[in-house]
Design a protein around this motif. Structure first.
Motif, short mmCIF file in Angstrom:
data_model
loop_
_atom_site.label_atom_id
_atom_site.label_comp_id
_atom_site.label_asym_id
_atom_site.label_seq_id
_atom_site.Cartn_x
_atom_site.Cartn_y
_atom_site.Cartn_z
N GLU A 92 0.84 -1.20 0.00
CA GLU A 92 0.00 0.00 0.00
C GLU A 92 0.87 1.23 0.00
O GLU A 92 2.04 1.20 0.41
CB GLU A 92 -0.92 0.01 1.22
CG GLU A 92 -0.19 0.00 2.55
CD GLU A 92 -1.14 -0.03 3.73
OE1 GLU A 92 -2.35 0.13 3.50
OE2 GLU A 92 -0.66 -0.18 4.88
N ASP A 93 0.27 2.34 -0.51
CA ASP A 93 0.96 3.64 -0.50
C ASP A 93 0.49 4.43 0.71
O ASP A 93 -0.72 4.51 0.97
CB ASP A 93 0.66 4.43 -1.77
CG ASP A 93 1.38 3.86 -2.98
OD1 ASP A 93 2.32 3.07 -2.78
OD2 ASP A 93 1.00 4.21 -4.13
N VAL A 94 1.44 5.00 1.43
CA VAL A 94 1.11 5.78 2.63
C VAL A 94 1.82 7.12 2.56
O VAL A 94 2.82 7.27 1.85
CB VAL A 94 1.51 5.03 3.92
CG1 VAL A 94 0.70 3.75 4.07
CG2 VAL A 94 3.00 4.73 3.93
N THR A 95 1.25 8.08 3.27
CA THR A 95 1.86 9.41 3.34
C THR A 95 2.59 9.55 4.67
O THR A 95 2.00 9.34 5.74
CB THR A 95 0.80 10.51 3.20
OG1 THR A 95 0.11 10.35 1.96
CG2 THR A 95 1.44 11.89 3.24
N ILE A 96 3.86 9.95 4.60
CA ILE A 96 4.69 10.08 5.81
C ILE A 96 5.24 11.49 5.86
O ILE A 96 5.76 12.01 4.86
CB ILE A 96 5.83 9.04 5.81
CG1 ILE A 96 5.24 7.62 5.81
CG2 ILE A 96 6.75 9.25 7.00
CD1 ILE A 96 6.29 6.54 5.72
N TYR A 97 5.14 12.09 7.01
CA TYR A 97 5.65 13.46 7.20
C TYR A 97 7.15 13.41 7.45
O TYR A 97 7.63 12.68 8.31
CB TYR A 97 4.94 14.13 8.36
CG TYR A 97 5.42 15.55 8.62
CD1 TYR A 97 5.04 16.59 7.77
CD2 TYR A 97 6.25 15.82 9.70
CE1 TYR A 97 5.48 17.87 7.99
CE2 TYR A 97 6.70 17.12 9.93
CZ TYR A 97 6.31 18.14 9.08
OH TYR A 97 6.75 19.41 9.31
N HIS A 98 7.91 14.25 6.74
CA HIS A 98 9.36 14.35 6.91
C HIS A 98 9.66 15.69 7.56
O HIS A 98 9.49 16.75 6.94
CB HIS A 98 10.07 14.26 5.56
CG HIS A 98 10.02 12.89 4.96
ND1 HIS A 98 11.15 12.10 4.83
CD2 HIS A 98 9.00 12.13 4.48
CE1 HIS A 98 10.82 10.94 4.27
NE2 HIS A 98 9.50 10.94 4.06
N SER A 99 10.08 15.63 8.79
CA SER A 99 10.31 16.87 9.56
C SER A 99 11.49 17.67 9.01
O SER A 99 11.53 18.90 9.14
CB SER A 99 10.54 16.55 11.03
OG SER A 99 11.65 15.68 11.18
N ASP A 100 12.46 16.98 8.40
CA ASP A 100 13.65 17.70 7.92
C ASP A 100 13.32 18.62 6.74
O ASP A 100 13.97 19.66 6.55
CB ASP A 100 14.74 16.70 7.52
CG ASP A 100 14.24 15.66 6.54
OD1 ASP A 100 13.03 15.41 6.53
OD2 ASP A 100 15.06 15.10 5.79
#
Length: 425
Positions: A92-100
């Motif tokens: 599955e495709d998921v959205t992940i937040y990248h803090s950098d």
């Protein structure tokens, strides 16, 4: 009849070309998008497959699971062998937040089961795929502007090339529009290398030669007949006129001779008028000028005033010095004579004959009985009232013909016991 909207040939070809190109662009974009999706899936499956083999290899060697965790391997945990193996692998495709970078990016996550040393492990992996999707979306992002640029370039070339490629075609059309019967020698050949234009021009020149030949034959025949008829008709009139003044002629015979004389005059005028109509149809009167009508109208009124007085008719005039018409003076003289003679022939003493001009119109009216036939037949040949035996029925037809070739408008109406003719330039 409603005028249908038309388009030139090059514009229609360009339109169909753009429609075809749009369809090709659209399906090409769909094909490339599908190929991009297949490439993304294939590349990720290859990468995930390599990770699975790596995890399998290290677990088989007894390497601790926690030590295998890294950028792409997110979680390894032991699970019971009684878990539902049919649910795996999970992709599955998921959205992940990248803090950098303070942005959400799309990741492809894959969860598989790996068995090693009689222990079942649940391995969770993921790969950042945002750039893959950027690549796929760029297909449409680039194809649409490319198509717009193609439209602009194509339309621009269409406008520029219309004048170049269609110039011979327009010149041939112009010669067709300006062509006058009997003047084929004025036609100049249009030089062109386009096969269709050459064929059209050859056909046009062939038709012109045939039309000119037919016209010249008809013209010669008409002129010969008109000329040859005038001589015997003149003889008949002279002989009949001599008999009318003979003292030996009986009253009954005099009536017969008078009928012969009148019919000979009628036939002579008929031939002359029909010949004139033919010449007008063939455009033989070309001395067109901007004619101020006041002087000509005054001259005609003086010429017919005595005839009007014999019928107890009064002529009233109200002329504008600004009234003018673009017409051959000889043809205007014919129009004016016929309208005035018509007013005198059918006018009654109930009221005056009125002649009025303004800046744009010439109006001639007379009192009289209503028409004995339909209004739309008034300007047709050989149509005349029941009480006009001496009339040829060609005067108003001649007026209408002259107005048509001179681009003038002639209108008739009957109101308040008056026949009103209005001529507009």
């Amino acid at each position: 009849m409603n005028k249908r909207q038309t388009f030139n040939l090059l514009s229609k070809i360009t339109l169909f070309y753009l429609i075809f190109t749009f369809v090709v662009f659209y399906f090409n974009a769909k094909f490339l998008t599908r190929e991009a999706d297949e490439f993304i899936d294939s590349d990720l499956n290859r990468r995930f497959g390599w990770l699975e083999h790596r995890v399998q290899y290290h677990l088989d060697k007894g390497t601790p699971a926690d030590s295998l965790l890294g950028n792409s391997i997110k979680k390894i945990e032991k699970v019971s062998k009684r878990c539902k193996k049919t649910e795996y692998p999970i992709i599955e495709d998921v959205t992940i937040y990248h803090s950098d970078i303070e942005r959400n990016l799309i990741h492809r996550k894959k969860i598989v089961l790996i068995e090693s040393n009689k222990q079942l492990y649940r391995v969770e992996m993921d790969k950042e795929v945002q750039n893959y999707y950027y690549f796929r979306d760029d297909i449409f992002d680039y194809l649409i502007p490319s198509f717009v640029v193609l439209i602009v370039i194509t339309v621009a070339f269409n406008l520029l090339l219309q004048g170049y490629f269609l110039r011979p075609f327009r010149r041939i059309l112009e010669q067709m529009q300006l062509f006058k019967v009997g003047k084929s020698e004025d036609i100049q050949e249009v030089k062109t290398m386009t096969k269709e234009f050459v064929e059209m021009q050859n056909l046009f020149l062939t038709m012109v030669k045939q039309i000119d030949a037919d016209y010249n034959h008809l013209k010669e025949y008409t002129e010969d007949v008109a000329h040859e008829l005038q001589t015997p008709l003149a003889i008949i009139r002279n002989k009949a006129e001599g008999l009318l003044f003979s003292e030996k002629l009986e009253e009954q015979d005099a009536k017969v001779v008078k009928t012969i004389y009148d019919e000979a005059n009628h036939l002579s005028r008929l031939g002359t008028t029909l010949n004139l109509i033919t010449k007008i149809d063939n455009g033989e009167f070309t001395a067109v000028t901007e004619l101020n009508t006041s002087e000509e109208i005054n001259n005609q009124i003086e010429a017919i005033e005595e005839l009007a007085q014999l019928k107890s008719l009064v002529i009233e005039k109200e002329l504008s010095e600004e009234h003018s018409l673009t017409i051959d003076p000889y043809l205007f003289d014919i129009v004016l004579k016929n309208l005035l003679k018509n007013a005198i022939r059918y006018g009654t003493s109930e009221g005056p004959i009125k002649i009025k001009t303004t800046q744009n119109t010439l109006v001639i009216s007379n009192y009289g009985k209503p028409l004995s036939f339909a209004k739309d037949q008034l300007f047709q040949r050989f149509v005349k009232g029941s009480d006009s035996d001496q009339s040829l029925g060609l005067g108003l037809a001649l007026v209408a013909k002259i107005c048509a070739v001179s681009i003038l408008e002639i209108d008739y109406k009957y109101e308040r016991h008056q026949h009103i003719f209005t001529l507009k330039g």
